[in-house]
Structures are given as C-alpha cells and as structure tokens.
Design a protein around this motif. Structure first.
Motif, mmCIF file in Angstrom:
data_model
loop_
_atom_site.group_PDB
_atom_site.id
_atom_site.type_symbol
_atom_site.label_atom_id
_atom_site.label_comp_id
_atom_site.label_asym_id
_atom_site.label_seq_id
_atom_site.Cartn_x
_atom_site.Cartn_y
_atom_site.Cartn_z
ATOM 1 N N PRO A 110 -63.154 9.939 0.458
ATOM 2 C CA PRO A 110 -64.068 9.711 -0.734
ATOM 3 C C PRO A 110 -65.242 10.047 -0.943
ATOM 4 N N TYR A 111 -65.809 10.405 0.114
ATOM 5 C CA TYR A 111 -67.145 10.819 0.410
ATOM 6 C C TYR A 111 -67.264 12.558 0.149
ATOM 7 N N VAL A 112 -68.606 12.777 -0.726
ATOM 8 C CA VAL A 112 -68.714 14.207 -0.951
ATOM 9 C C VAL A 112 -70.119 14.555 -0.698
ATOM 10 N N LEU A 113 -70.661 15.684 -1.117
ATOM 11 C CA LEU A 113 -71.937 16.125 -0.559
ATOM 12 C C LEU A 113 -72.814 15.185 -1.205
ATOM 13 N N HIS A 114 -72.803 14.918 -2.677
ATOM 14 C CA HIS A 114 -73.807 14.140 -3.297
ATOM 15 C C HIS A 114 -74.034 12.840 -2.893
ATOM 16 N N GLY A 115 -73.175 12.454 -2.175
ATOM 17 C CA GLY A 115 -73.382 11.042 -1.308
ATOM 18 C C GLY A 115 -74.584 11.008 -0.475
ATOM 19 N N LEU A 116 -74.623 12.278 0.232
ATOM 20 C CA LEU A 116 -75.949 12.262 1.133
ATOM 21 C C LEU A 116 -77.191 12.171 0.465
ATOM 22 N N ARG A 117 -77.120 12.747 -0.950
ATOM 23 C CA ARG A 117 -78.463 12.175 -1.775
ATOM 24 C C ARG A 117 -78.709 10.766 -1.894
ATOM 25 N N LYS A 118 -77.470 10.008 -2.147
ATOM 26 C CA LYS A 118 -77.654 8.681 -2.330
ATOM 27 C C LYS A 118 -77.803 8.133 -0.947
ATOM 28 N N LEU A 119 -77.406 8.329 0.315
ATOM 29 C CA LEU A 119 -77.703 8.089 1.577
ATOM 30 C C LEU A 119 -79.294 8.047 1.596
ATOM 31 N N ALA A 120 -79.910 9.001 1.304
ATOM 32 C CA ALA A 120 -81.211 9.277 1.446
ATOM 33 C C ALA A 120 -82.042 8.149 0.797
ATOM 34 N N ILE A 121 -81.590 7.939 -0.367
ATOM 35 C CA ILE A 121 -82.279 6.775 -1.099
ATOM 36 C C ILE A 121 -81.984 5.625 -0.435
ATOM 37 N N VAL A 122 -80.858 5.074 0.016
ATOM 38 C CA VAL A 122 -80.648 3.903 0.897
ATOM 39 C C VAL A 122 -81.374 3.649 2.167
ATOM 40 N N ARG A 123 -81.442 4.906 2.869
ATOM 41 C CA ARG A 123 -82.464 5.055 4.029
ATOM 42 C C ARG A 123 -83.836 4.552 3.836
ATOM 43 N N LEU A 124 -84.168 5.239 2.671
ATOM 44 C CA LEU A 124 -85.715 5.177 2.116
ATOM 45 C C LEU A 124 -86.010 3.498 1.885
ATOM 46 N N ALA A 125 -85.220 2.942 1.227
ATOM 47 C CA ALA A 125 -84.949 1.519 0.776
ATOM 48 C C ALA A 125 -85.032 0.678 2.007
ATOM 49 N N GLU A 126 -84.076 1.059 3.018
ATOM 50 C CA GLU A 126 -84.020 0.288 4.139
ATOM 51 C C GLU A 126 -85.302 0.287 5.077
ATOM 52 N N ALA A 127 -85.991 1.371 4.918
ATOM 53 C CA ALA A 127 -87.108 1.466 5.473
ATOM 54 C C ALA A 127 -88.445 0.765 4.957
ATOM 55 N N GLY A 128 -88.050 0.300 3.944
ATOM 56 C CA GLY A 128 -89.171 -0.731 3.247
ATOM 57 C C GLY A 128 -90.020 0.101 2.119
ATOM 58 N N CYS A 129 -89.516 1.158 1.851
ATOM 59 C CA CYS A 129 -90.182 1.891 0.724
ATOM 60 C C CYS A 129 -90.131 1.266 -0.820
ATOM 61 N N SER A 130 -90.988 1.384 -1.541
ATOM 62 C CA SER A 130 -90.959 0.853 -2.921
ATOM 63 C C SER A 130 -90.201 1.613 -3.831
ATOM 64 N N ASP A 131 -89.742 1.110 -5.012
ATOM 65 C CA ASP A 131 -88.916 1.970 -5.797
ATOM 66 C C ASP A 131 -89.926 3.187 -6.051
#
Length: 242
Positions: A186-207
């Motif tokens: 189910p996972y594609v290369l574009h999912g890494l860009r989404k993971l980058a967003i999730v990691r930034l959010a988990e690190a406490g970054c604002s929108d």
C-alpha cells in the motif's frame, strides 16, 4: 511529453486507438496519478493537433476512458518500512532520504542538484506553484549527502548533467517493495513526504512551521497532523498504563 515522444517517435499518430490507450492506462494502475496524467497529455496534444494545426486525426481516443481519479490520501510509511531502507538499493535509499529530509514531492526531490544544498540551507521546489524556496536543511540529510560519491551535478545522477528519471527510481522502489512482502504494497514514494509532515507534527512543530518546510495547504497539513496527534496521544496513553 518527452516520455510519449521517446516511446512513440516515428509512429503514425492516426493509428492511436482507444483500446490501445486504455491498455496503457491500465498498465500504469500502480501509479494512478501518472496513469491519468498520461491520458490528459494525449488528450491535450490530440485536441491541439486537430483544433490548431488542422490535422485530420478524427475523434480523440482518450474520450470515454475512465480516469482513476483522486485516490485515497497517501499513507505515511510505517517505521518498520523506514528501517528497511538501511538495506535498500542505493538509489531507493537516497531518494527516500531526499524526500524525508526535504519534504518535497518525490519528483522534485529526485531531481535535486548538489548546488541546491548550501550548508544549513537548501533550495527546494514547490512543483505546483513552480516556486523555489530556501529552507533549513536537517543535519542528518547534510551528513548523508556528504557520504555520497559525486557522479554529476545531481545528487541522483544519470550522468554528469542529467538526473535519474522518476520512472527509473520508482521502478527500483517497486522491486524493493515487492521483496518486503504484501504488507508493504500500500505504500508509495509519496508516502515519505506525508511521513515527513507527521514527524514534524510529532516533534511539536506548528502548522505554520510545517508549511514553511513543505509549502502545503493548511488543509493538507491539518489532515496529517491528525495522524501525528493520534500516534502521540495513543503512545502517551499506553505509557501511562504501564
């Protein structure tokens, strides 16, 4: 258009059929956006030839072929799959590091030149707006690129002046993904860009901070922030339970 030209140079465009075009579209089902883009490109070129150049081509063969349309949002990669990158082919690993570290769309990340990296800063491309942005370059990405042999002006170089094409990288990725088993499909290369967003959010970054990195819409950032919040909150809940 370049891909169409490379595969069809010298062929009689009048022999293009709906059945043949549908077969090409179906063959690209694993990459639905690329498949639909192929249909759209053929349609635009066909209409231009008929309406602007007066070529006697007949009816547009792309009309009536159903597009895959908007698919479900790309899922961020699970950590187990990211960990498998340590043993991935160099092309796949480098592409993944570029996408994760820059937050760009895969095509833009794959085509990055070494000159786009300048110490703590890097120039990234928003392909939708065709806008170049100067953003901070994570230290782990800087360190990784420093270990790569220089084979040309691009990080992923085909030769001295050209980058590897997206298709070549995506093909290598699909072969590697297949070896990981059905749970990876189910996972594609574009999912890494989404993971980058999730990691930034988990690190406490604002929108706003996330948008400064990825240049995405507030709605898209909010969508993936929900995933990050759910992961963080569920981890906190289970930690308290232990």
């Amino acid at each position: 258009m370049d891909d169409l030209l490379e595969n069809n140079f010298g062929k009689d465009v009048r022999r293009t059929t709906k059945q043949g075009l549908r077969k090409v579209h179906d063959a690209l089902a694993d990459t639905p956006r690329k498949a639909d883009k192929r249909l759209q490109t053929v349609s635009l070129l066909w209409n231009y030839a008929v309406n602007k150049l007066d070529w006697p081509l007949g009816s547009n063969p792309s009309v009536g072929i159903d597009h895959f349309g908007k698919q479900r949002e790309f899922e961020p990669w699970p950590e187990w799959m990211v960990n498998k990158l340590a043993d991935a082919p160099a092309t796949v690993k480098t592409a993944a590091e570029l996408i994760l570290g820059t937050g760009q769309r895969p095509n833009a990340a794959i085509k990055m030149e070494r000159d786009q990296f300048r110490g703590e800063w890097m120039d990234v491309l928003d392909e939708k707006s065709d806008e170049r942005l100067e953003v901070f370059c994570p230290e782990d990405l800087r360190d990784y690129i420093a270990t790569l042999p220089r084979a040309g002006k691009h990080v992923l170089a085909k030769n001295l002046n050209e980058p590897l094409g997206y298709d070549a990288v995506e093909k290598a990725f699909r072969a590697w993904r297949k070896d990981l088993g059905p749970e990876a499909k189910p996972y594609v290369l574009h999912g890494l860009r989404k993971l980058a967003i999730v990691r930034l959010a988990e690190a406490g970054c604002s929108d706003a901070q996330i948008q400064a990195v990825t240049n995405q819409s507030a709605e898209m950032v909010a969508y993936y922030r929900k995933k990050a919040d759910r992961r963080r909150l569920s981890k906190a809940a289970h930690t308290r339970r232990i």
